[in-house]
Design a protein around this motif. Structure first.
Motif, mmCIF file in Angstrom:
data_model
loop_
_atom_site.group_PDB
_atom_site.id
_atom_site.type_symbol
_atom_site.label_atom_id
_atom_site.label_comp_id
_atom_site.label_asym_id
_atom_site.label_seq_id
_atom_site.Cartn_x
_atom_site.Cartn_y
_atom_site.Cartn_z
ATOM 1 N N GLY A 1 135.595 114.841 42.966
ATOM 2 C CA GLY A 1 134.375 114.328 43.572
ATOM 3 C C GLY A 1 134.688 113.139 44.453
ATOM 4 N N LEU A 2 133.645 112.546 44.988
ATOM 5 C CA LEU A 2 133.830 111.417 45.905
ATOM 6 C C LEU A 2 134.419 110.210 45.205
ATOM 7 C CD1 LEU A 2 130.411 111.650 47.793
ATOM 8 C CD2 LEU A 2 132.641 112.387 48.643
ATOM 9 N N SER A 3 134.289 110.120 43.886
ATOM 10 C CA SER A 3 134.620 108.995 43.009
ATOM 11 C C SER A 3 133.382 108.114 42.879
ATOM 12 C CB SER A 3 135.805 108.163 43.486
ATOM 13 O OG SER A 3 135.417 107.212 44.459
ATOM 14 N N VAL A 4 133.326 107.345 41.803
ATOM 15 C CA VAL A 4 132.169 106.473 41.597
ATOM 16 C C VAL A 4 132.052 105.438 42.717
ATOM 17 C CG1 VAL A 4 131.118 104.751 40.070
ATOM 18 C CG2 VAL A 4 132.071 106.867 39.106
ATOM 19 N N PRO A 5 133.129 104.705 43.056
ATOM 20 C CA PRO A 5 133.009 103.774 44.194
ATOM 21 C C PRO A 5 132.703 104.504 45.493
ATOM 22 C CG PRO A 5 134.991 103.309 42.909
ATOM 23 C CD PRO A 5 134.463 104.617 42.424
ATOM 24 N N GLY A 6 133.288 105.690 45.673
ATOM 25 C CA GLY A 6 133.082 106.431 46.913
ATOM 26 C C GLY A 6 131.651 106.861 47.114
ATOM 27 N N VAL A 7 131.031 107.412 46.066
ATOM 28 C CA VAL A 7 129.657 107.890 46.221
ATOM 29 C C VAL A 7 128.698 106.719 46.358
ATOM 30 C CG1 VAL A 7 129.045 108.059 43.758
ATOM 31 C CG2 VAL A 7 128.003 109.611 45.416
ATOM 32 N N ARG A 8 128.967 105.606 45.678
ATOM 33 C CA ARG A 8 128.104 104.433 45.854
ATOM 34 C C ARG A 8 128.260 103.855 47.262
ATOM 35 N NH1 ARG A 8 125.645 103.137 41.229
ATOM 36 N NH2 ARG A 8 126.608 103.647 39.221
ATOM 37 N N GLY A 9 129.473 103.864 47.768
ATOM 38 C CA GLY A 9 129.702 103.351 49.119
ATOM 39 C C GLY A 9 129.044 104.195 50.184
ATOM 40 N N CYS A 10 128.946 105.509 49.954
ATOM 41 C CA CYS A 10 128.281 106.388 50.915
ATOM 42 C C CYS A 10 126.769 106.258 50.855
ATOM 43 C CB CYS A 10 128.671 107.843 50.646
ATOM 44 S SG CYS A 10 130.365 108.271 51.074
ATOM 45 N N ARG A 11 126.235 106.212 49.648
ATOM 46 C CA ARG A 11 124.779 106.271 49.487
ATOM 47 C C ARG A 11 124.096 104.954 49.831
ATOM 48 N NH1 ARG A 11 120.328 108.430 50.181
ATOM 49 N NH2 ARG A 11 118.816 108.546 48.523
ATOM 50 N N ASP A 12 124.764 103.840 49.557
ATOM 51 C CA ASP A 12 124.187 102.513 49.759
ATOM 52 C C ASP A 12 124.667 101.946 51.095
ATOM 53 O OD1 ASP A 12 123.372 99.876 49.699
ATOM 54 O OD2 ASP A 12 124.317 99.396 47.783
ATOM 55 N N LYS A 13 123.792 101.933 52.101
ATOM 56 C CA LYS A 13 124.200 101.500 53.439
ATOM 57 C C LYS A 13 124.616 100.024 53.467
ATOM 58 C CE LYS A 13 121.501 104.929 56.027
ATOM 59 N NZ LYS A 13 121.192 105.814 54.897
ATOM 60 N N GLN A 14 124.028 99.218 52.591
ATOM 61 C CA GLN A 14 124.421 97.812 52.539
ATOM 62 C C GLN A 14 125.864 97.694 52.034
ATOM 63 O OE1 GLN A 14 125.013 95.640 49.774
ATOM 64 N NE2 GLN A 14 125.096 93.737 50.961
ATOM 65 N N ARG A 15 126.206 98.487 51.017
ATOM 66 C CA ARG A 15 127.569 98.470 50.493
ATOM 67 C C ARG A 15 128.559 99.014 51.523
ATOM 68 N NH1 ARG A 15 129.348 99.977 44.372
ATOM 69 N NH2 ARG A 15 131.609 99.993 44.676
ATOM 70 N N THR A 16 128.134 100.046 52.257
ATOM 71 C CA THR A 16 128.990 100.575 53.328
ATOM 72 C C THR A 16 129.374 99.468 54.297
ATOM 73 O OG1 THR A 16 127.880 102.731 53.212
ATOM 74 C CG2 THR A 16 129.162 102.263 55.190
ATOM 75 N N ARG A 17 128.361 98.736 54.771
ATOM 76 C CA ARG A 17 128.622 97.664 55.724
ATOM 77 C C ARG A 17 129.573 96.615 55.122
ATOM 78 N NH1 ARG A 17 127.611 100.208 59.265
ATOM 79 N NH2 ARG A 17 125.745 100.348 60.566
ATOM 80 N N ALA A 18 129.318 96.222 53.887
ATOM 81 C CA ALA A 18 130.127 95.176 53.261
ATOM 82 C C ALA A 18 131.581 95.623 53.094
ATOM 83 C CB ALA A 18 129.523 94.794 51.912
ATOM 84 N N GLU A 19 131.782 96.852 52.622
ATOM 85 C CA GLU A 19 133.145 97.343 52.376
ATOM 86 C C GLU A 19 133.912 97.513 53.685
ATOM 87 O OE1 GLU A 19 134.566 97.648 49.571
ATOM 88 O OE2 GLU A 19 132.996 97.792 48.062
ATOM 89 N N LEU A 20 133.263 98.046 54.699
ATOM 90 C CA LEU A 20 133.956 98.264 55.971
ATOM 91 C C LEU A 20 134.251 96.941 56.670
ATOM 92 C CD1 LEU A 20 132.230 101.472 57.409
ATOM 93 C CD2 LEU A 20 134.148 101.260 55.824
ATOM 94 N N THR A 21 133.328 95.989 56.562
ATOM 95 C CA THR A 21 133.567 94.662 57.144
ATOM 96 C C THR A 21 134.751 93.998 56.445
ATOM 97 O OG1 THR A 21 131.221 94.417 57.708
ATOM 98 C CG2 THR A 21 132.549 92.414 57.608
ATOM 99 N N ALA A 22 134.780 94.079 55.116
ATOM 100 C CA ALA A 22 135.877 93.470 54.351
ATOM 101 C C ALA A 22 137.219 94.108 54.680
ATOM 102 C CB ALA A 22 135.591 93.598 52.855
ATOM 103 N N ALA A 23 137.200 95.387 55.071
ATOM 104 C CA ALA A 23 138.445 96.082 55.416
ATOM 105 C C ALA A 23 138.901 95.792 56.834
ATOM 106 C CB ALA A 23 138.257 97.585 55.225
ATOM 107 N N ARG B 1 139.131 105.369 53.252
ATOM 108 C CA ARG B 1 139.968 104.686 52.254
ATOM 109 C C ARG B 1 139.267 103.429 51.745
ATOM 110 N NH1 ARG B 1 144.205 105.972 55.915
ATOM 111 N NH2 ARG B 1 144.205 103.821 56.717
ATOM 112 N N ALA B 2 138.625 102.693 52.660
ATOM 113 C CA ALA B 2 137.955 101.450 52.271
ATOM 114 C C ALA B 2 136.831 101.707 51.271
ATOM 115 C CB ALA B 2 137.402 100.735 53.503
ATOM 116 N N LEU B 3 136.148 102.856 51.408
ATOM 117 C CA LEU B 3 135.051 103.181 50.500
ATOM 118 C C LEU B 3 135.540 103.823 49.206
ATOM 119 C CD1 LEU B 3 132.322 104.516 52.965
ATOM 120 C CD2 LEU B 3 132.571 102.219 52.021
ATOM 121 N N GLY B 4 136.813 104.187 49.157
ATOM 122 C CA GLY B 4 137.358 104.781 47.935
ATOM 123 C C GLY B 4 136.998 106.235 47.738
ATOM 124 N N ILE B 5 136.769 106.964 48.837
ATOM 125 C CA ILE B 5 136.391 108.375 48.751
ATOM 126 C C ILE B 5 137.621 109.213 48.409
ATOM 127 C CG2 ILE B 5 135.458 110.331 50.044
ATOM 128 C CD1 ILE B 5 133.908 108.228 51.736
#
Length: 434
Positions: free
Chosen positions: A106-128, A265-269
């Protein structure tokens, strides 16, 4: 018979509409039968057309996390789950968490949360270190105004977790922000999950918008096809059509593909198929969002028509832990055009063409008696679609124009919605096949 000796089962969460998803389910079923696997569907409605493709269908309210989890766990208690699939945006988070619980790809727990939550997407990609706009999560108008002043106008407001550009609004200045915020927040309140009742404010990134559907196998990103998006004018971003060219030069753009691989990779997919939306800015590719599912709007169907890649087969592979073959076998162009009314209306009748140059498919998207409202009173007020193919993009565009002109529409005008009317999900967006 012990659990280990039972035939393996492929579990599917939500079928979707027949017109939108049968072309995916049919090859999945063929691959499952060839592999000696059984298929089970957990769906929100009693089965109709789905019976042909599944050995068992459990009916549950899949939009209620507790009900979905109970139904899926009951199946898992009786069967040996070897793979889990989901392609419906509101269900992706719960499905991803169930895949992790059952110990299947599957996407992984961090991966699916990173995809579904747009705020988390922005934070993870910015941090990367990836190119991203300024952004802020807000729950009040005052917070939104402060965030926009800090980020700088123009800005875009969007629900924290929705799809299909629902509730996404452009605000050129503070005078437009309050209305934009209320539209985005109203749309967000429909989400039954943990990300409801909040809106993201982010800097507007000008440039053409594209999407890329790709597979991920054990963290390796494998792009399949690029779709060029056609959207309505600002302040709304409704998607009116897409075009997929098997020979699109962006598939060979190293900067774009490197950006996508880094973002995944940054989202852990880990394993699955994703639908990424990107703006091509003067500073390079900017990832708008990564969705943990196949693209909507029949984009995978366009991809199959243009490239020969079978998205259902690719999804089967990644869901069962196999590296998919994503090499194209065709070289064509395919596009889709959605029919929207010119103004809010009551649909009385819609007729689509049976024949036209290059026509691959055409279908109504709303039943007679449906109220179609344009933004901000409603979204996805689509009455029909046409799909055409050709050898080049110009011919494909001309064929789409010609086919769309053959759609016949009979409507009645209606008044504006009440100012206090709650946001309603667009007609036809959820599975109502029964």
């Amino acid at each position: 018979m012990t659990q280990e000796s039972r035939p393996g089962t492929l579990l599917v969460i939500g079928s979707g509409l027949k017109v939108y998803r049968e072309y995916l389910i049919a090859p999945i079923r063929r691959r499952a039968l060839a592999a000696g696997l059984e298929t089970v569907l957990v769906n929100n409605l009693k089965p109709t057309w789905q019976r042909e493709y599944f050995d068992e269908i459990a009916v549950a309210n899949v939009f209620d996390t507790e009900a979905l989890n109970a139904a899926a766990r009951e199946v898992a208690a009786r069967r040996r789950i070897v793979g889990l699939m989901c392609w419906d945006e509101p269900l992706v988070l719960d499905a991803g968490l169930l895949a992790a619980e059952f110990g299947v790809p599957g996407l992984s727990v961090p991966g699916v949360r990173g995809c579904r939550d747009k705020q988390r997407t922005r934070a993870e990609l910015t941090a990367a270190g990836l190119h991203q706009p300024g952004f802020a999560l807000t729950t009040t108008v005052a917070e939104a105004k402060a965030a926009a002043a800090r980020i700088g106008y123009p800005v875009v407001l969007k629900p924290r977790a929705m799809g299909a550009s629902i509730g996404v609004v452009f605000a050129a200045d503070e005078a437009e922000l309050e209305t934009a915020f209320r539209i985005a927040l109203s749309a967000s309140e429909v989400d039954p999950g943990p990300y409801r009742a909040s809106a993201i404010v982010e800097g507007y990134a000008p440039g053409p918008e594209i999407s890329v559907d790709g597979a991920v196998h054990k963290g390796e990103y494998l792009p399949m096809f690029v779709a060029r998006k056609h959207s309505s004018d600002e302040p709304y971003f409704e998607e009116v059509g897409h075009v997929v060219d098997a020979a699109d030069p962006l598939m060979q753009d190293r900067e774009l593909m490197d950006t996508l691989a880094r973002a995944h990779r940054a989202l852990g997919i880990e394993d699955g198929i994703t639908h990424s939306e990107i703006r091509l800015t003067d500073r390079g590719p900017l990832v708008i969002e990564i969705n943990g599912r196949l693209g909507g709007d029949l984009i995978p169907f366009l991809g199959r028509t243009a490239t020969g890649i079978e998205p259902g087969a690719v999804l089967f592979d990644v869901a069962t832990g196999q590296r998919p073959d994503t090499r194209p076998t065709r070289r064509a162009v395919a596009g889709i055009r959605f029919g929207y009314p010119e103004r809010d209306c009551l649909l009385k009748k819609v007729t689509v063409p049976a024949e036209a140059p290059g026509l691959v498919a055409a279908a109504p998207m709303a039943e007679p008696g449906t109220v179609l409202r344009l933004p901000p009173g409603g979204y996805l007020a689509r009455h029909s679609f046409v799909v055409c193919e050709a050898a080049d993009t110009r011919t494909c565009s001309e064929r789409l124009d010609a086919a769309a002109a053959l759609v016949e529409l009979d409507t009645e005008p209606i008044g504006p919605p009440r100012a206090d009317a709650p946001f309603a999900m667009p007609a036809g967006l959820l599975d109502v096949d029964d």
